[in-house]
Write a protein that holds these residues in place. Sequence first.
Motif, PDB file in Angstrom:
ATOM      1  N   LYS A 179       0.677  -0.929 -10.963  1.00  0.00           N
ATOM      2  CA  LYS A 179       2.037  -0.491 -10.640  1.00  0.00           C
ATOM      3  C   LYS A 179       2.297   0.659 -11.058  1.00  0.00           C
ATOM      4  O   LYS A 179       2.997   1.593 -11.812  1.00  0.00           O
ATOM      5  N   LEU A 182       0.340   3.446 -11.024  1.00  0.00           N
ATOM      6  CA  LEU A 182       1.184   4.939 -10.554  1.00  0.00           C
ATOM      7  C   LEU A 182       2.194   4.936 -11.420  1.00  0.00           C
ATOM      8  O   LEU A 182       2.601   5.775 -10.680  1.00  0.00           O
ATOM      9  N   GLU A 303      -1.451  -0.421  -2.599  1.00  0.00           N
ATOM     10  CA  GLU A 303      -1.190   0.705  -2.976  1.00  0.00           C
ATOM     11  C   GLU A 303      -0.076   1.241  -1.880  1.00  0.00           C
ATOM     12  O   GLU A 303       1.010   1.690  -1.648  1.00  0.00           O
ATOM     13  N   GLY A 304      -0.424   0.719  -0.436  1.00  0.00           N
ATOM     14  CA  GLY A 304      -0.194   0.773   0.135  1.00  0.00           C
ATOM     15  C   GLY A 304       0.980   0.153   0.765  1.00  0.00           C
ATOM     16  O   GLY A 304       2.520   0.612   1.071  1.00  0.00           O
ATOM     17  N   ALA A 307       3.940   2.123  -1.306  1.00  0.00           N
ATOM     18  CA  ALA A 307       4.207   3.137  -1.062  1.00  0.00           C
ATOM     19  C   ALA A 307       5.246   3.581  -0.888  1.00  0.00           C
ATOM     20  O   ALA A 307       6.348   3.184   0.257  1.00  0.00           O
ATOM     21  N   GLY A 308       6.379   3.250  -1.212  1.00  0.00           N
ATOM     22  CA  GLY A 308       8.551   3.683  -0.951  1.00  0.00           C
ATOM     23  C   GLY A 308       8.891   2.245  -0.960  1.00  0.00           C
ATOM     24  O   GLY A 308       9.874   2.778  -0.377  1.00  0.00           O
ATOM     25  N   ARG A 309       8.634   1.997  -1.502  1.00  0.00           N
ATOM     26  CA  ARG A 309       9.778   0.454  -1.570  1.00  0.00           C
ATOM     27  C   ARG A 309       9.042   0.310  -2.890  1.00  0.00           C
ATOM     28  O   ARG A 309       8.432   0.042  -3.801  1.00  0.00           O
TER      29      ARG A 309
END
Length: 337
Positions: A179, A182, A303-304, A307-309
């Motif tokens: 994280k 990212l 990563e999956g 994603a978006g959360r």
Amino acid sequence: MVIGATGQIGRVAVGALARDGWEVTAVSRGGGRDADWPDGVRVARADREDGAALAAVVGDGCEVLVDMVAFSAAHARQLTSLAGRVGSAVVISSVAVYEDGAGRTFDTQDEPDGFPHYPVPVTEQQRTIRPGDTSYSTRKAALERELLAAGDRLPTTLLRAGAVHGPHCRTPRELYFVKRNLDGRRRRVLAFGGRSRFHPASVHTLAELIRLAAARPGSRVLNAVDPEAPTVAEIAAEIDAVMGVETDTVLVDGPPPAPGVGDTPWSVPADVVCDMSAAERELGYRPVVRYAQTLPETVAWIEGRLAGRDWREAYPKMFHAYGDLFDYAAEDAWLGA
């Protein structure tokens, strides 16, 4: 028969056993199937807490019962009640059962000087915490005691797993560095000089040990960890390499210098490193993977999930266990000072 088959370890273990020639029944609460399992794997639905349901899926019996989700003496008694129908068992335990020479355990780590100082490496002869029902550690110790006492009726291999890693983990320690990368954090702080070691255990390592133990019944406890225990600094660098980023590291001798600064899920004041000689001797175990080899699939899974959360939504159990791992304001303030 594999109980907890759709969990993190179970998914890989079911595949390993099926490819080894076993006729596998994969038991889970949802009765689901993993896409990577061979076609011959059967599925069954049962709640681990329902003794009658568990007995029903065992039916007339099985040669080997593998239990990923046994956590207490009560669960052990569920298994021993099936002794007449089960040839042998393989059950996941934890290195959390170990106690050091001063009586320190993972349960005392939040006390002053409470983190255990184990021998390096820890063998299975290290003394263990007193069994009970007050914590994860004491319940696992109670599980072990009950099953070992019934070894003449149900030979059981207990695998003391380290820090389990791989896809489908609900508390992935790798999240800390994934994280941050990212989020574009290109500077990190590591307490204890980045030298902390908390022995990891890949789901592939555990699946191999389960496969070997299934073919060699016995009443025993065995450490279950990867061939190496990398330092937290080495883990961070390996994750950077997988993600293709470069990060500057600030090493701090001693504990975290401020709340939320330099305290990773691996940051411990004393090494937790386990010996695998007994598994090599008892089961013929040889390493099948090394930590760095497994990171790409772990990183991709995290990563999956992110994603978006919000990470706390993606990994609520991680947030409950560790609190806010990403207090960037506190870190920036400390670095600025």
